[in-house]
Design a protein around this motif. Structure first.
Motif, short mmCIF file in Angstrom:
data_model
loop_
_atom_site.label_atom_id
_atom_site.label_comp_id
_atom_site.label_asym_id
_atom_site.label_seq_id
_atom_site.Cartn_x
_atom_site.Cartn_y
_atom_site.Cartn_z
N LYS A 54 0.95 -1.14 0.30
CA LYS A 54 0.12 0.34 0.07
C LYS A 54 1.15 1.47 0.00
O LYS A 54 1.96 1.13 0.03
N VAL A 55 0.51 2.21 -0.38
CA VAL A 55 1.11 3.29 -0.88
C VAL A 55 0.15 4.52 0.03
O VAL A 55 -0.51 4.62 -0.18
N GLU A 56 0.97 5.98 0.97
CA GLU A 56 0.35 6.10 1.34
C GLU A 56 0.84 7.90 1.37
O GLU A 56 2.28 8.12 1.05
N GLY A 57 0.26 8.67 1.55
CA GLY A 57 0.55 9.80 0.78
C GLY A 57 0.72 10.83 -0.62
O GLY A 57 1.22 11.89 -0.87
N ILE A 58 -0.41 10.21 -1.66
CA ILE A 58 0.09 10.28 -2.46
C ILE A 58 -1.08 9.99 -3.38
O ILE A 58 -1.24 8.28 -2.42
N GLU A 59 -2.60 10.33 -4.12
CA GLU A 59 -3.26 9.25 -4.31
C GLU A 59 -2.67 8.73 -5.59
O GLU A 59 -2.37 9.34 -6.72
N GLY A 60 -4.00 7.52 -6.22
CA GLY A 60 -3.61 6.97 -7.40
C GLY A 60 -2.06 6.00 -7.48
O GLY A 60 -1.80 6.07 -9.09
N VAL A 61 -1.61 6.29 -6.77
CA VAL A 61 -0.60 5.18 -6.71
C VAL A 61 -0.51 3.60 -6.31
O VAL A 61 -1.08 3.33 -5.38
N GLU A 62 0.09 2.65 -6.81
CA GLU A 62 -0.29 1.04 -6.79
C GLU A 62 1.07 0.67 -6.23
O GLU A 62 2.09 0.78 -7.06
N LEU A 63 2.10 0.31 -5.61
CA LEU A 63 2.92 -0.49 -4.80
C LEU A 63 2.70 -2.40 -5.01
O LEU A 63 1.91 -2.73 -5.02
N VAL A 64 3.41 -2.13 -6.07
CA VAL A 64 3.73 -4.29 -6.63
C VAL A 64 4.51 -4.05 -6.19
O VAL A 64 6.00 -3.91 -6.25
N LEU A 65 5.10 -5.31 -5.33
CA LEU A 65 6.18 -5.98 -5.25
C LEU A 65 7.04 -7.11 -6.15
O LEU A 65 5.95 -8.35 -5.65
N LEU A 66 7.79 -6.97 -6.05
CA LEU A 66 8.34 -8.18 -6.95
C LEU A 66 10.17 -8.43 -6.66
O LEU A 66 10.64 -7.53 -5.75
N SER A 67 10.85 -9.22 -7.13
CA SER A 67 11.87 -9.81 -6.99
C SER A 67 12.41 -8.61 -7.88
O SER A 67 12.13 -8.18 -8.70
N ALA A 68 14.03 -8.34 -7.25
CA ALA A 68 14.31 -7.30 -7.91
C ALA A 68 14.85 -7.47 -9.50
O ALA A 68 15.04 -7.37 -10.72
N GLY A 69 14.92 -8.75 -9.94
CA GLY A 69 15.57 -9.11 -10.98
C GLY A 69 14.16 -9.40 -11.69
O GLY A 69 14.27 -9.75 -13.68
N GLU A 70 12.59 -9.41 -11.39
CA GLU A 70 11.88 -8.84 -11.91
C GLU A 70 11.79 -8.14 -12.78
O GLU A 70 10.72 -7.63 -14.17
N ILE A 71 11.77 -6.54 -11.62
CA ILE A 71 11.55 -5.25 -12.26
C ILE A 71 12.27 -4.94 -13.51
O ILE A 71 11.29 -3.62 -13.70
N PRO A 72 12.64 -5.02 -13.96
CA PRO A 72 13.92 -4.84 -15.43
C PRO A 72 12.57 -5.86 -16.70
O PRO A 72 11.87 -4.81 -17.48
N ARG A 73 12.01 -6.18 -16.21
CA ARG A 73 11.27 -6.88 -17.23
C ARG A 73 10.04 -5.98 -16.73
O ARG A 73 9.26 -6.46 -18.09
N GLU A 74 9.93 -6.15 -16.25
CA GLU A 74 7.93 -5.95 -15.76
C GLU A 74 7.88 -3.79 -16.24
O GLU A 74 7.05 -3.34 -16.96
N LEU A 75 9.82 -3.32 -16.05
CA LEU A 75 9.53 -2.27 -16.67
C LEU A 75 9.05 -2.53 -18.32
O LEU A 75 8.60 -1.05 -18.59
N ALA A 76 10.32 -3.32 -18.70
CA ALA A 76 10.42 -3.26 -20.37
C ALA A 76 8.82 -2.96 -20.77
O ALA A 76 8.68 -2.94 -21.91
#
Length: 232
Positions: free
Chosen positions: A40-62
């Motif tokens: 969860k994210v607090e302090g700003i509306e309309g942003v979602e937190l996605v928890l991933l392994s560090a190695g998955e994040i490049p692929r998901e960004l691309a």
């Protein structure tokens, strides 16, 4: 739709990322037990937190499945070809520092540089009938670096476990791996070649390029980046 930000799902990288955001007025946290990957994210509306392994994040960004992500520069450069065209580096976060280096056994007293390694590689192949093996998880980065420095007579072998142990296990003659202090290398009687710093890496905030966002989502992303102090 919401702006999705991918963050490492466990360990010190997750904790320090949470701290970095909190210092800038955005609270990130798990939304359940440590075995759950909701956030969860607090302090700003309309942003979602996605928890991933560090190695998955490049692929998901691309792929555009997340809009922002925190991961190591080493993983972005290793996992994404032509990475500059696919993601934009927004801010180095000041933690998760590590160097990608090439190391050889300490008993190789006459091998201190990549030029020495090239000479040893040629002699090794002549004596054993196969190329000198370098164990690594970072095939793209190491191959490009060795090509730039004229080292050719070698083969990369994949290491998904403890790379430093491959030499003792006789599955490689040298290693290319991430190190922060060098203690593990020394414990395994390895030394870093003097000119074999492939990459200095640290945790970094990246933005996916080329996404088609609604005006609302674009405004949310801009607001978040301004809050984090990385908007330019």
């Amino acid at each position: 739709m919401t702006i999705k930000i991918g963050v490492p799902s466990k360990g010190r990288l997750m904790e320090k990322t949470f701290d970095w955001f909190a210092e800038r007025g955005v609270s990130l946290s798990r939304a359940g037990s440590e075995r759950e990957y909701a956030g969860k994210v607090e302090g700003i509306e309309g942003v979602e937190l996605v928890l991933l392994s560090a190695g998955e994040i490049p692929r998901e960004l691309a792929a555009g499945r997340i809009h922002l992500g925190v991961t190591g520069q080493d993983l972005i450069r290793e996992k994404l070809s032509q990475w500059e065209q696919r993601v934009e580096e927004l801010a180095e976060l000041g933690f998760g520092q590590a160097d990608l280096i090439i190391a050889v056994p300490q008993v190789w007293v006459d091998v201190d540089t990549l030029e020495d390694l090239d000479a040893v590689s040629a002699a090794f192949r002549a004596e054993h009938g196969f190329r000198l093996r370098i164990a690594t998880k970072y095939h793209r980065l190491v191959r490009e670096y060795l090509k730039e420095h004229g080292v050719a007579d070698y083969q990369l072998v994949d290491s998904q476990g403890a790379t430093e142990g491959t030499i003792k296990n006789l599955t490689a003659e040298a290693v290319a791996d991430i190190t922060s202090s060098g203690e593990t290398l020394r414990a395994n009687h390895l030394k870093i070649l003097s000119d074999a710093l492939v990459l200095r890496s640290q945790a970094t905030l990246f933005k996916a390029r080329g996404l088609k966002l609604s005006d609302e989502d674009r405004a949310t992303r801009t607001e978040l980046l301004k809050k984090l102090g990385v908007w330019n």
